[in-house]
Design an enzyme around this catalytic site. Structure first.
Site, PDB file in Angstrom:
ATOM      1  N   HIS A 100       0.807  -1.215   0.000  1.00  0.00           N
ATOM      2  CA  HIS A 100       0.000   0.000   0.000  1.00  0.00           C
ATOM      3  C   HIS A 100       0.845   1.272   0.000  1.00  0.00           C
ATOM      4  CE1 HIS A 100      -2.754  -3.062   1.684  1.00  0.00           C
ATOM      5  NE2 HIS A 100      -3.684  -2.399   1.009  1.00  0.00           N
TER       6      HIS A 100
ATOM      7  N   GLU B  50       2.679  -1.473   7.699  1.00  0.00           N
ATOM      8  CA  GLU B  50       3.700  -1.507   6.666  1.00  0.00           C
ATOM      9  C   GLU B  50       4.934  -0.701   7.046  1.00  0.00           C
ATOM     10  OE1 GLU B  50       2.077  -0.917   2.753  1.00  0.00           O
ATOM     11  OE2 GLU B  50       0.595  -2.526   3.032  1.00  0.00           O
TER      12      GLU B  50
ATOM     13  N   ARG C 264     -22.410  14.460  16.202  1.00  0.00           N
ATOM     14  CA  ARG C 264     -22.841  15.541  15.321  1.00  0.00           C
ATOM     15  C   ARG C 264     -24.106  15.084  14.595  1.00  0.00           C
ATOM     16  NH1 ARG C 264     -17.063  16.118  14.193  1.00  0.00           N
ATOM     17  NH2 ARG C 264     -16.391  18.259  14.641  1.00  0.00           N
TER      18      ARG C 264
ATOM     19  N   ARG D 235     -16.601  22.097  20.593  1.00  0.00           N
ATOM     20  CA  ARG D 235     -18.002  21.683  20.631  1.00  0.00           C
ATOM     21  C   ARG D 235     -18.777  22.372  21.747  1.00  0.00           C
ATOM     22  NH1 ARG D 235     -18.587  16.781  18.079  1.00  0.00           N
ATOM     23  NH2 ARG D 235     -20.816  17.108  18.371  1.00  0.00           N
TER      24      ARG D 235
END
Length: 274
Positions: free
Chosen positions: A15, A85, A173, A227
């Site tokens: 990847h 990885e 949310r 928040r």
């Protein structure tokens, strides 16, 4: 046991498209590939060493210290692939850098949150180990991040992070058309009362996997949203990357101090004066 279906290339990772010579021992982990250019802007030098999908890697030096950066994309599944990885090519230190949402009023937009541990409210780490296994930051990484934030003069907060799999429902949310997930308000209230400082989406998996594999890891994020106050601004994006880059230099000095003192490990009595 099923047959081995791994990529037969032992050098270049499937990847990340990097091999052992493409990365330093310490790697910063932002989510957004576009953030890589902002990370390396503060380094002495760099070169891009890997590019595949959401994973972009660059390696160079910062303050004379070898360092790399690999973007992970959004969320714990892709972050875990990066950890896997990078571990395979010899990396031993991982620092998540990014943005977050604060759920405590004192953690203002533009401040840093340095993670000491994480609530594993994501699914990736649960596929590796039992749910009551802790996601904790390495004490050396936390110390280095604090030292870096102090030197840079940044406002920061130490504390527990909550990592989620959803930017919307998982972080209480509202979703599309005002949809609210079950017990949404109760969940955020519980976390706030328990002293959890912020929401983000990768730290818990990175910390958990690093602990399992004997690596050291930590996380520092810039607060974009509070928040409690309702404030949202993409302010101070590079604070987290500058702090983490400097922390890598501190970690090298800490390692040198341990070796010089013939100590078993880093402790506060060892000097790392610059």
């Amino acid at each position: 046991m099923t047959g081995d279906s791994e990529d037969p290339n032992d050098e270049e990772q499937y990847h990340l498209a990097v091999g052992p010579d493409d990365v330093a021992d310490s790697v910063l982990l932002p989510g957004n590939p576009e953030r890589v250019e902002k990370v390396v802007a503060d380094w002495d030098d760099y070169e891009v060493t890997g590019q595949h999908r959401e994973y972009r890697t660059a390696t160079g030096t910062h303050d004379g210290t070898p360092i790399s950066v690999t973007s992970t994309g959004i969320g714990s599944p892709s972050a875990a692939i990066a950890v896997e990885e990078l571990a395979r090519v010899g990396v031993d230190t991982l620092l998540r850098v990014g943005s977050c949402g604060s759920i405590q009023p004192e953690a203002s937009v533009g401040d840093l949150v340095i993670t000491t541990g994480a609530v594993r409210q994501e699914g990736t780490s649960k596929e590796y180990v039992r749910e009551d296994y802790p996601a904790t930051a390495d004490h050396r990484v936390v110390s280095a991040l604090v030292a870096a934030a102090e030197e840079l003069g940044y406002d920061y907060h130490l504390g527990v992070t909550c990592s989620t799999d959803s930017f919307y429902a998982g972080q209480s949310r509202p979703g599309f058309d005002g949809f609210e997930a079950r017990d949404s308000d109760a969940k955020i209230d519980e976390l706030r009362q328990a002293g959890v400082v912020n929401f983000e989406m990768e730290a818990a998996s990175i910390l958990t996997l690093a602990s399992i594999y004997g690596l050291r890891a930590g996380a520092v994020c810039t607060v974009y949203a509070n928040r409690e106050t309702g404030e949202f601004r993409t302010e101070g994006e590079r604070k987290a990357t500058k702090c983490a880059s400097l922390a890598v230099t501190y970690l090298q000095r800490m390692d040198e101090a341990v070796e010089e003192a013939d100590a078993d490990g880093w402790h506060a009595g060892l000097s790392i004066e610059r």
